[in-house]
Design an enzyme around this catalytic site. Structure first.
Site, PDB file in Angstrom:
ATOM      1  N   LYS A   1       1.044  -1.162  -0.478  1.00 42.70           N
ATOM      2  CA  LYS A   1       0.150  -0.094  -0.292  1.00 42.70           C
ATOM      3  C   LYS A   1       1.026   1.369  -0.112  1.00 42.70           C
ATOM      4  CE  LYS A   1      -4.173  -2.270   2.656  1.00 42.70           C
ATOM      5  NZ  LYS A   1      -4.864  -2.279   3.477  1.00 42.70           N
TER       6      LYS A   1
ATOM      7  N   SER B   1      -0.935   0.992   6.336  1.00 44.17           N
ATOM      8  CA  SER B   1      -1.225  -0.454   7.064  1.00 44.17           C
ATOM      9  C   SER B   1      -2.048  -1.753   6.661  1.00 44.17           C
ATOM     10  CB  SER B   1      -1.864   0.608   8.703  1.00 44.17           C
ATOM     11  OG  SER B   1      -1.700  -0.250   9.690  1.00 44.17           O
ATOM     12  N   ASP B   2      -1.840  -2.166   7.404  1.00 45.08           N
ATOM     13  CA  ASP B   2      -3.073  -3.417   7.207  1.00 45.08           C
ATOM     14  C   ASP B   2      -3.129  -4.492   8.645  1.00 45.08           C
ATOM     15  OD1 ASP B   2      -4.400  -5.223   4.827  1.00 45.08           O
ATOM     16  OD2 ASP B   2      -3.293  -6.907   5.931  1.00 45.08           O
ATOM     17  N   GLN B   3      -4.077  -4.771   9.527  1.00 48.41           N
ATOM     18  CA  GLN B   3      -4.783  -6.008  10.159  1.00 48.41           C
ATOM     19  C   GLN B   3      -5.518  -6.902   9.254  1.00 48.41           C
ATOM     20  OE1 GLN B   3      -7.677  -5.228  12.900  1.00 48.41           O
ATOM     21  NE2 GLN B   3      -5.839  -4.200  14.094  1.00 48.41           N
TER      22      GLN B   3
ATOM     23  N   ALA C   1       0.055  -4.529  10.949  1.00 50.36           N
ATOM     24  CA  ALA C   1       0.863  -4.118  10.374  1.00 50.36           C
ATOM     25  C   ALA C   1       1.204  -2.633   9.703  1.00 50.36           C
ATOM     26  CB  ALA C   1       1.235  -4.770   9.248  1.00 50.36           C
TER      27      ALA C   1
END
Length: 194
Positions: free
Chosen positions: A53, A69-71, A106
């Site tokens: 991203k 960001s990623d979850q 993250a």
């Protein structure tokens, strides 16, 4: 002078968290495939997606600092994604009730001035209450948490689903670990209090 700061996200929850820092930023939505790669661990998936991203947006915004960001939530070694609808959300909550779910939040800060990046996976352990089917269904009708991993919007009524939360960063569960982010910004000498 501060370089431009960009949040590479369509998430209103991440935007709200970043606004807490009172820093000027813009939002650019990255178009990437978020499918987990075969054999990829949950933390690897979250870190890869956060970096993709940030890099995707940075490619079109030279000189900017880009936050990706990623979850990914996991239980029993399986990824718990965004449910998308009521039936899937209810199934997720049934599976998670009375159990502890690991949320991998993250973060990647890509520095478009240098081409360098910093990444971190902030883990949160969230223990869900053993709620009745009726309580879970009522929660879903009130909150509609179909766009969040694990069906629990902890920034809203979803906090009532949780019995305990363990994390080094209280904002990680919502999806943007601000302690980690401010550390990364300090590492690139971005003024936080100017």
């Amino acid at each position: 002078m501060r370089p431009p700061l960009i949040l590479a996200s369509s998430s209103p929850y991440r935007r709200e968290l970043l606004e807490r820092l009172r820093l000027p930023f813009e939002i650019v939505v990255p178009a990437i495939d978020e499918t987990p790669a075969p054999g990829e661990s949950p933390d690897q998936t979250a870190l890869r997606l956060a970096r993709q991203k940030a890099e995707k947006v940075a490619a079109a915004h030279a000189g900017a600092l880009v936050i990706g960001s990623d979850q990914v939530a996991t239980l029993d070694g399986k990824q718990v994604g965004k449910p998308g609808d009521h039936a899937r959300a209810l199934a997720q909550l049934h599976w998670m009730r009375g159990r502890t779910v690991t949320f991998h939040s993250a973060l990647c800060l890509y520095d478009g001035r240098t081409g360098q990046h910093q990444s971190e996976d902030v883990r949160t352990l969230a223990t869900f209450r053993s709620l009745s089917d009726e309580e879970l269904d009522a929660y879903l009708h009130l909150e509609h948490p179909y766009d969040v991993a694990g069906s629990a919007k902890s920034e809203g009524l979803g906090i009532a689903l949780l019995e305990r939360v363990e994390s080094p960063d209280p904002t990680a569960l919502v999806g943007l670990p601000l302690i980690a982010l401010t550390t990364m910004l300090r590492n690139v000498h971005y003024p936080l209090f100017a």
